[in-house]
Motif scaffolding. Structure first.
Motif, mmCIF file in Angstrom:
data_model
loop_
_atom_site.group_PDB
_atom_site.id
_atom_site.type_symbol
_atom_site.label_atom_id
_atom_site.label_comp_id
_atom_site.label_asym_id
_atom_site.label_seq_id
_atom_site.Cartn_x
_atom_site.Cartn_y
_atom_site.Cartn_z
ATOM 1 N N GLY A 1 11.508 -3.824 3.267
ATOM 2 C CA GLY A 1 11.479 -4.283 1.885
ATOM 3 C C GLY A 1 12.746 -5.002 1.457
ATOM 4 O O GLY A 1 12.835 -5.500 0.339
ATOM 5 N N ILE A 2 13.731 -5.078 2.344
ATOM 6 C CA ILE A 2 14.984 -5.756 2.013
ATOM 7 C C ILE A 2 14.839 -7.251 2.289
ATOM 8 O O ILE A 2 14.398 -7.649 3.370
ATOM 9 C CB ILE A 2 16.167 -5.173 2.834
ATOM 10 C CG1 ILE A 2 16.310 -3.663 2.590
ATOM 11 C CG2 ILE A 2 17.464 -5.915 2.539
ATOM 12 C CD1 ILE A 2 16.658 -3.263 1.179
ATOM 13 N N SER A 3 15.215 -8.055 1.337
ATOM 14 C CA SER A 3 15.073 -9.509 1.442
ATOM 15 C C SER A 3 15.732 -10.044 2.717
ATOM 16 O O SER A 3 16.886 -9.737 3.016
ATOM 17 C CB SER A 3 15.708 -10.169 0.214
ATOM 18 O OG SER A 3 15.586 -11.569 0.305
ATOM 19 N N GLY A 4 14.972 -10.818 3.471
ATOM 20 C CA GLY A 4 15.476 -11.447 4.686
ATOM 21 C C GLY A 4 15.285 -10.640 5.959
ATOM 22 O O GLY A 4 15.328 -11.188 7.057
ATOM 23 N N HIS A 5 15.107 -9.335 5.862
ATOM 24 C CA HIS A 5 14.981 -8.498 7.069
ATOM 25 C C HIS A 5 13.694 -8.775 7.834
ATOM 26 O O HIS A 5 13.697 -8.839 9.062
ATOM 27 C CB HIS A 5 15.073 -7.015 6.711
ATOM 28 C CG HIS A 5 16.452 -6.569 6.362
ATOM 29 N ND1 HIS A 5 16.825 -5.239 6.347
ATOM 30 C CD2 HIS A 5 17.573 -7.265 6.016
ATOM 31 C CE1 HIS A 5 18.097 -5.133 6.010
ATOM 32 N NE2 HIS A 5 18.565 -6.357 5.794
ATOM 33 N N GLU B 1 0.830 -1.206 0.000
ATOM 34 C CA GLU B 1 0.000 0.000 0.000
ATOM 35 C C GLU B 1 0.866 1.258 0.000
ATOM 36 O O GLU B 1 0.433 2.317 -0.437
ATOM 37 C CB GLU B 1 -0.905 -0.001 1.234
ATOM 38 C CG GLU B 1 -1.877 -1.151 1.282
ATOM 39 C CD GLU B 1 -2.604 -1.250 2.614
ATOM 40 O OE1 GLU B 1 -2.806 -0.207 3.272
ATOM 41 O OE2 GLU B 1 -2.971 -2.369 2.996
ATOM 42 N N PHE B 2 2.100 1.123 0.512
ATOM 43 C CA PHE B 2 3.035 2.250 0.627
ATOM 44 C C PHE B 2 4.444 1.697 0.593
ATOM 45 O O PHE B 2 4.721 0.632 1.131
ATOM 46 C CB PHE B 2 2.780 2.979 1.963
ATOM 47 C CG PHE B 2 3.756 4.069 2.275
ATOM 48 C CD1 PHE B 2 3.577 5.346 1.768
ATOM 49 C CD2 PHE B 2 4.849 3.823 3.090
ATOM 50 C CE1 PHE B 2 4.481 6.360 2.063
ATOM 51 C CE2 PHE B 2 5.756 4.833 3.391
ATOM 52 C CZ PHE B 2 5.572 6.100 2.872
ATOM 53 N N TYR B 3 5.354 2.442 -0.047
ATOM 54 C CA TYR B 3 6.765 2.051 -0.111
ATOM 55 C C TYR B 3 7.625 3.299 -0.001
ATOM 56 O O TYR B 3 7.331 4.321 -0.620
ATOM 57 C CB TYR B 3 7.068 1.339 -1.428
ATOM 58 C CG TYR B 3 8.545 1.124 -1.666
ATOM 59 C CD1 TYR B 3 9.285 2.019 -2.444
ATOM 60 C CD2 TYR B 3 9.206 0.045 -1.099
ATOM 61 C CE1 TYR B 3 10.642 1.826 -2.656
ATOM 62 C CE2 TYR B 3 10.563 -0.145 -1.307
ATOM 63 C CZ TYR B 3 11.274 0.746 -2.075
ATOM 64 O OH TYR B 3 12.611 0.559 -2.274
ATOM 65 N N SER B 4 8.695 3.222 0.781
ATOM 66 C CA SER B 4 9.645 4.325 0.855
ATOM 67 C C SER B 4 11.024 3.764 1.185
ATOM 68 O O SER B 4 11.153 2.818 1.964
ATOM 69 C CB SER B 4 9.235 5.341 1.926
ATOM 70 O OG SER B 4 10.182 6.389 1.995
ATOM 71 N N ASN B 5 12.058 4.384 0.610
ATOM 72 C CA ASN B 5 13.439 3.989 0.911
ATOM 73 C C ASN B 5 14.350 5.206 1.041
ATOM 74 O O ASN B 5 15.521 5.149 0.714
ATOM 75 C CB ASN B 5 13.969 3.020 -0.152
ATOM 76 C CG ASN B 5 14.096 3.672 -1.516
ATOM 77 O OD1 ASN B 5 13.613 4.771 -1.750
ATOM 78 N ND2 ASN B 5 14.739 2.972 -2.441
ATOM 79 N N ASN B 6 13.807 6.311 1.549
ATOM 80 C CA ASN B 6 14.578 7.557 1.610
ATOM 81 C C ASN B 6 15.356 7.754 2.912
ATOM 82 O O ASN B 6 15.875 8.832 3.157
ATOM 83 C CB ASN B 6 13.675 8.762 1.336
ATOM 84 C CG ASN B 6 12.665 8.991 2.447
ATOM 85 O OD1 ASN B 6 12.675 8.326 3.480
ATOM 86 N ND2 ASN B 6 11.779 9.948 2.241
ATOM 87 N N GLU B 7 15.424 6.748 3.770
ATOM 88 C CA GLU B 7 16.171 6.733 5.026
ATOM 89 C C GLU B 7 15.570 7.593 6.134
ATOM 90 O O GLU B 7 16.061 7.606 7.252
ATOM 91 C CB GLU B 7 17.652 7.106 4.811
ATOM 92 C CG GLU B 7 18.364 6.121 3.910
ATOM 93 C CD GLU B 7 19.848 6.373 3.765
ATOM 94 O OE1 GLU B 7 20.377 7.342 4.338
ATOM 95 O OE2 GLU B 7 20.493 5.576 3.065
#
Length: 189
Positions: A113-117, A90-96
């Motif tokens: 969103g990082i694989s395994g986290h 529904e929402f995605y962000s990767n701006n820290e």
């Protein structure tokens, strides 16, 4: 200054103070001082974000801030949360430094969103408290499956958010600025 002007000024100041106290929202920093990180050990810290969330009260229009490095945050469905896999977030962000507004009562599901986290415990459920409904308000949305219950939220060892303190300081600052302007305009000094 006439007594009537003083009464009007005091009424304006009191009204402003009461309005600002009622209309405030809070911002919470996810995970407290540690931020949105992969927990060190899934056995001891696997529920760290749910523990943190259970020690805060969230209401509609509050915001939550995610601080992280080389990661991301997704808002997902309950099913995607359980599977730690999102196909249509529904929402995605990767701006820290992500700020997300809690715009409705109910449950919000967050994962990395990082694989395994997510599998290592970087996920969280936030429950937003229902507000008093008015006749025009639609009923709050409910989870798709009424038979499932969210995981238990054990006691947290993390520090609570300073959101209430920050909000009180902001309200007090606004009140002081307004009072200074009012005093200057009405010439009380």
């Amino acid at each position: 200054m006439s007594p009537l002007n003083k009464i009007v000024l005091v009424s304006i100041l009191v009204s402003f103070y009461m309005f600002s106290s009622c209309a405030s929202s809070n911002e919470f920093e996810v995970g407290g001082d540690d931020g949105w990180i992969v927990p060190q050990s899934n056995k001891t810290h696997g529920d760290v974000f749910n523990q943190w969330a259970s020690h805060n009260r969230f209401k509609v229009d509050d915001t939550i801030r995610f601080k992280y490095k080389k990661d991301s945050v997704l808002v997902v469905s309950e099913d995607e949360y359980k599977k730690c896999k999102a196909t249509k977030p529904e929402f995605y962000s990767n701006n820290e430094d992500t700020v997300f507004k809690l715009d409705r009562p109910g449950l919000f599901y967050f994962i990395s969103g990082i694989s395994g986290h997510c599998e290592k415990g970087q996920k969280m459920i936030i429950k937003v408290m229902e507000t008093e409904s008015t006749p025009d308000s639609p009923p709050p949305s409910s989870p798709s499956s009424s038979s499932s219950t969210p995981p238990s939220l054990p006691t947290s060892t993390h520090k609570k958010s300073n959101a209430l303190k920050t909000t009180a300081q902001f309200i007090s600052s606004c009140f002081v600025v307004f009072a200074v302007v009012a005093v200057s305009v009405f010439g009380l000094v």
